[in-house]
Design a protein around this motif. Structure first.
Motif, PDB file in Angstrom:
ATOM      1  N   SER A   1     -22.008 -44.704  84.927  1.00  0.00           N
ATOM      2  CA  SER A   1     -22.274 -45.910  84.147  1.00  0.00           C
ATOM      3  C   SER A   1     -23.375 -46.738  84.778  1.00  0.00           C
ATOM      4  O   SER A   1     -23.801 -47.747  84.238  1.00  0.00           O
ATOM      5  CB  SER A   1     -20.991 -46.734  84.020  1.00  0.00           C
ATOM      6  OG  SER A   1     -20.539 -47.108  85.311  1.00  0.00           O
ATOM      7  N   GLN A   2     -23.835 -46.313  85.972  1.00  0.00           N
ATOM      8  CA  GLN A   2     -24.888 -47.047  86.682  1.00  0.00           C
ATOM      9  C   GLN A   2     -25.527 -46.109  87.709  1.00  0.00           C
ATOM     10  O   GLN A   2     -24.893 -45.150  88.146  1.00  0.00           O
ATOM     11  CB  GLN A   2     -24.289 -48.263  87.395  1.00  0.00           C
ATOM     12  CG  GLN A   2     -23.071 -47.902  88.236  1.00  0.00           C
ATOM     13  CD  GLN A   2     -22.367 -49.119  88.822  1.00  0.00           C
ATOM     14  OE1 GLN A   2     -22.887 -50.228  88.757  1.00  0.00           O
ATOM     15  NE2 GLN A   2     -21.206 -48.918  89.402  1.00  0.00           N
ATOM     16  N   THR A   3     -26.762 -46.409  88.081  1.00  0.00           N
ATOM     17  CA  THR A   3     -27.404 -45.558  89.099  1.00  0.00           C
ATOM     18  C   THR A   3     -26.942 -45.938  90.505  1.00  0.00           C
ATOM     19  O   THR A   3     -27.367 -45.310  91.478  1.00  0.00           O
ATOM     20  CB  THR A   3     -28.941 -45.664  89.019  1.00  0.00           C
ATOM     21  OG1 THR A   3     -29.304 -47.035  88.845  1.00  0.00           O
ATOM     22  CG2 THR A   3     -29.499 -44.821  87.895  1.00  0.00           C
ATOM     23  N   SER A   4     -26.057 -46.952  90.615  1.00  0.00           N
ATOM     24  CA  SER A   4     -25.592 -47.362  91.948  1.00  0.00           C
ATOM     25  C   SER A   4     -24.832 -46.246  92.664  1.00  0.00           C
ATOM     26  O   SER A   4     -24.668 -46.301  93.891  1.00  0.00           O
ATOM     27  CB  SER A   4     -24.714 -48.612  91.833  1.00  0.00           C
ATOM     28  OG  SER A   4     -25.450 -49.674  91.256  1.00  0.00           O
ATOM     29  N   ASN A   5     -24.365 -45.241  91.912  1.00  0.00           N
ATOM     30  CA  ASN A   5     -23.727 -44.095  92.579  1.00  0.00           C
ATOM     31  C   ASN A   5     -24.655 -43.468  93.614  1.00  0.00           C
ATOM     32  O   ASN A   5     -24.198 -42.923  94.613  1.00  0.00           O
ATOM     33  CB  ASN A   5     -23.291 -43.040  91.540  1.00  0.00           C
ATOM     34  CG  ASN A   5     -24.469 -42.365  90.850  1.00  0.00           C
ATOM     35  OD1 ASN A   5     -25.497 -42.992  90.610  1.00  0.00           O
ATOM     36  ND2 ASN A   5     -24.342 -41.096  90.535  1.00  0.00           N
TER      37      ASN A   5
ATOM     38  N   TYR B   1     -24.894 -44.079  81.272  1.00  0.00           N
ATOM     39  CA  TYR B   1     -24.226 -43.971  79.962  1.00  0.00           C
ATOM     40  C   TYR B   1     -23.096 -44.990  79.834  1.00  0.00           C
ATOM     41  O   TYR B   1     -22.268 -45.115  80.735  1.00  0.00           O
ATOM     42  CB  TYR B   1     -23.635 -42.566  79.820  1.00  0.00           C
ATOM     43  CG  TYR B   1     -24.646 -41.457  79.979  1.00  0.00           C
ATOM     44  CD1 TYR B   1     -25.232 -40.859  78.865  1.00  0.00           C
ATOM     45  CD2 TYR B   1     -25.015 -41.002  81.242  1.00  0.00           C
ATOM     46  CE1 TYR B   1     -26.152 -39.833  79.007  1.00  0.00           C
ATOM     47  CE2 TYR B   1     -25.936 -39.971  81.394  1.00  0.00           C
ATOM     48  CZ  TYR B   1     -26.492 -39.396  80.279  1.00  0.00           C
ATOM     49  OH  TYR B   1     -27.409 -38.377  80.430  1.00  0.00           O
ATOM     50  N   ARG B   2     -23.081 -45.700  78.707  1.00  0.00           N
ATOM     51  CA  ARG B   2     -21.977 -46.616  78.424  1.00  0.00           C
ATOM     52  C   ARG B   2     -21.732 -46.641  76.926  1.00  0.00           C
ATOM     53  O   ARG B   2     -22.690 -46.797  76.149  1.00  0.00           O
ATOM     54  CB  ARG B   2     -22.320 -48.045  78.879  1.00  0.00           C
ATOM     55  CG  ARG B   2     -22.431 -48.193  80.378  1.00  0.00           C
ATOM     56  CD  ARG B   2     -22.857 -49.595  80.765  1.00  0.00           C
ATOM     57  NE  ARG B   2     -23.398 -49.588  82.124  1.00  0.00           N
ATOM     58  CZ  ARG B   2     -23.960 -50.630  82.717  1.00  0.00           C
ATOM     59  NH1 ARG B   2     -24.058 -51.780  82.069  1.00  0.00           N
ATOM     60  NH2 ARG B   2     -24.437 -50.529  83.937  1.00  0.00           N
ATOM     61  N   PRO B   3     -20.461 -46.533  76.500  1.00  0.00           N
ATOM     62  CA  PRO B   3     -20.192 -46.625  75.067  1.00  0.00           C
ATOM     63  C   PRO B   3     -20.620 -48.011  74.578  1.00  0.00           C
ATOM     64  O   PRO B   3     -20.298 -49.001  75.206  1.00  0.00           O
ATOM     65  CB  PRO B   3     -18.668 -46.471  74.961  1.00  0.00           C
ATOM     66  CG  PRO B   3     -18.241 -45.898  76.268  1.00  0.00           C
ATOM     67  CD  PRO B   3     -19.239 -46.349  77.291  1.00  0.00           C
TER      68      PRO B   3
ATOM     69  N   HIS C   1     -31.985 -46.039  80.881  1.00  0.00           N
ATOM     70  CA  HIS C   1     -32.499 -45.691  82.212  1.00  0.00           C
ATOM     71  C   HIS C   1     -32.461 -46.891  83.146  1.00  0.00           C
ATOM     72  O   HIS C   1     -32.750 -48.008  82.728  1.00  0.00           O
ATOM     73  CB  HIS C   1     -33.941 -45.196  82.107  1.00  0.00           C
ATOM     74  CG  HIS C   1     -34.067 -43.886  81.405  1.00  0.00           C
ATOM     75  ND1 HIS C   1     -33.933 -43.770  80.044  1.00  0.00           N
ATOM     76  CD2 HIS C   1     -34.300 -42.643  81.880  1.00  0.00           C
ATOM     77  CE1 HIS C   1     -34.087 -42.498  79.711  1.00  0.00           C
ATOM     78  NE2 HIS C   1     -34.306 -41.802  80.799  1.00  0.00           N
ATOM     79  N   GLN C   2     -32.109 -46.619  84.391  1.00  0.00           N
ATOM     80  CA  GLN C   2     -32.112 -47.677  85.405  1.00  0.00           C
ATOM     81  C   GLN C   2     -32.963 -47.260  86.599  1.00  0.00           C
ATOM     82  O   GLN C   2     -33.102 -46.071  86.900  1.00  0.00           O
ATOM     83  CB  GLN C   2     -30.686 -47.940  85.911  1.00  0.00           C
ATOM     84  CG  GLN C   2     -29.839 -48.778  84.975  1.00  0.00           C
ATOM     85  CD  GLN C   2     -28.508 -49.183  85.619  1.00  0.00           C
ATOM     86  OE1 GLN C   2     -27.981 -48.484  86.472  1.00  0.00           O
ATOM     87  NE2 GLN C   2     -27.986 -50.329  85.199  1.00  0.00           N
ATOM     88  N   LEU C   3     -33.498 -48.280  87.257  1.00  0.00           N
ATOM     89  CA  LEU C   3     -34.186 -48.083  88.530  1.00  0.00           C
ATOM     90  C   LEU C   3     -33.311 -48.714  89.601  1.00  0.00           C
ATOM     91  O   LEU C   3     -33.071 -49.921  89.576  1.00  0.00           O
ATOM     92  CB  LEU C   3     -35.553 -48.773  88.502  1.00  0.00           C
ATOM     93  CG  LEU C   3     -36.252 -48.973  89.843  1.00  0.00           C
ATOM     94  CD1 LEU C   3     -36.766 -47.658  90.403  1.00  0.00           C
ATOM     95  CD2 LEU C   3     -37.410 -49.956  89.698  1.00  0.00           C
TER      96      LEU C   3
HETATM   97  N1  PHE Z   1     -25.392 -51.493  88.924  1.00  0.00           N
HETATM   98  C1  PHE Z   1     -25.578 -52.800  88.376  1.00  0.00           C
HETATM   99  C2  PHE Z   1     -25.561 -52.673  86.848  1.00  0.00           C
HETATM  100  O1  PHE Z   1     -25.491 -51.618  86.347  1.00  0.00           O
HETATM  101  C3  PHE Z   1     -26.886 -53.390  88.810  1.00  0.00           C
HETATM  102  C4  PHE Z   1     -26.956 -53.637  90.290  1.00  0.00           C
HETATM  103  C5  PHE Z   1     -27.464 -52.675  91.141  1.00  0.00           C
HETATM  104  C6  PHE Z   1     -26.532 -54.849  90.833  1.00  0.00           C
HETATM  105  C7  PHE Z   1     -27.546 -52.911  92.491  1.00  0.00           C
HETATM  106  C8  PHE Z   1     -26.596 -55.096  92.174  1.00  0.00           C
HETATM  107  C9  PHE Z   1     -27.103 -54.120  92.993  1.00  0.00           C
HETATM  108  O2  PHE Z   1     -25.643 -53.650  86.153  1.00  0.00           O
END
Ligand code: PHE
Length: 342
Positions: A183-187, A210-212, A224-226
């Motif tokens: 659900s986030q690139t923080s993984n 991906y998020r519903p 897409h996320q950076l």
């Molecule tokens: N992962 C968070 C989001 O999807 C964004 C985020 C990344 C916030 C890294 C803090 C640090 O919204």
């Protein structure tokens, strides 16, 4: 000579000559010899007609026309038949316009991703990749997102309905083994820190999440996320703001202004929302903050020794700003009329 016999002889000779000719120039010779207007043999026969008696004339006239037609038809038929193989033999006509080859081009999102990677690489950030199909540990637990946290709600995530182990047993223990589309690139933060010593770490990762969601002009179920992560002995909020300001300036141009608004993320403390000034308004870019000590501990780092910042920015918004695109769905419809503009 009897005019009828002369006509018969003419016909026989002409047909034989036509049959013997093997190419267009030879046939042209035959045509001149037998049917030529000035000195062709048919012309001689015509003068015979004039000498015929009034009783002979109608029969002779008809026969004359029949012979002339028959020879002409045979000549034409032979001409087309000799023309065919000649064309086939020289079938490559270099003067034809040809079939143009359509050149492909990079998708506007891909172009933006590459540009971001280039900018951040110049600031010393290594580009790394992470899986889109992720386990709950890397998408949530490692990021200090507890089991009961609403972000883990099955309705807000794409969990795999029936993930199986390699031996075919279903994975049932959701907290330990469920897989989901991240659900986030923080993984990627967790995956990178697990593998490296904090020596320091300076990475970015760009990819799909991906998020519903109900799809409309500004929302999609995939986007897409950076992600950025920097860990070191004395990384501060000031470092975070400088990097983000330099990044915004490099992409948007000019002396871009960046502002922080207080926010909350389980994996950063303090946490902020990042806005950038675009013309005369503030635009939300994403979230950021200082990596939470719980996250550092989870990956085996000592929060007394190192600190770090992390940020996660949406990509599409930058690309839409730059090109004046007002509907995010255009990116995923694969309409070449849209795509070939970039
Ligand atoms: N992962 C968070 C989001 O999807 C964004 C985020 C990344 C916030 C890294 C803090 C640090 O919204």
């Amino acid at each position: 000579m009897d005019p009828l016999a002369a006509l018969a002889e003419f016909e026989q000779a002409a047909l034989a000559a036509i049959a013997a000719a093997t190419n267009a120039p030879a046939l042209e010779q035959v045509r001149i010899e037998f049917l030529g207007k000035k000195q062709g043999r048919l012309k001689d026969l015509q003068s015979l007609l004039g000498k015929a008696t009034p009783e002979q004339r109608p029969v002779l006239g008809k026969r004359f026309n029949d012979v002339k037609e028959a020879v002409t038809a045979a000549l034409e038929a032979k001409l087309t038949s000799v023309a065919k193989p000649a064309v086939a033999a020289t079938a490559i006509d270099l003067t034809l316009p040809g079939t143009p080859i359509e050149l492909g081009r990079l998708h506007p999102i891909t172009q933006t991703v590459r540009e971001f990677q280039g900018i951040m690489a110049r600031f010393g950030f290594e580009v790394v990749d992470g899986p889109e199909l992720e386990d709950e540990w890397h998408n949530f637990d490692g990021l200090n997102i507890p089991l009961e946290h609403p972000a883990r709600d099955p309705l807000d995530n794409f969990y795999l309905a029936a993930a199986c182990t390699a031996t075919g047993e279903p994975m049932l223990l959701r907290s330990q083994t469920s897989m989901l589309l991240r659900s986030q690139t923080s993984n990627v933060q967790i995956r990178v820190m697990e593998q490296r010593k904090p020596a320091p770490v300076r990475i970015i990762s760009v990819g799909r999440v991906y998020r519903p969601d109900d799809i409309d002009a500004t929302h999609h179920v995939m986007f897409h996320q950076l992600e950025g992560l920097m860990i070191g002995p004395d990384v501060t909020m000031a470092s975070l703001k400088s990097v983000l300001r330099m990044f915004a300036a490099a992409y948007l141009g000019g002396d871009s202004e960046v502002r922080f608004r207080p926010s909350f993320f389980p994996f950063t403390e303090p946490s902020v929302e990042v806005d950038v000034r675009w013309k005369d308004r503030w635009l939300e870019l994403g979230g950021a903050g200082m990596v939470d000590p719980n996250v550092l501990t989870a990956v085996g780092y000592d929060p007394e020794q190192v600190t770090g910042f992390a940020f996660g920015l949406g990509i599409a918004r930058f690309c839409m700003l730059r090109h004046g695109i007002d509907d995010i769905r255009l990116f995923y419809q694969n309409d070449v009329r849209f795509l070939r503009q970039f």
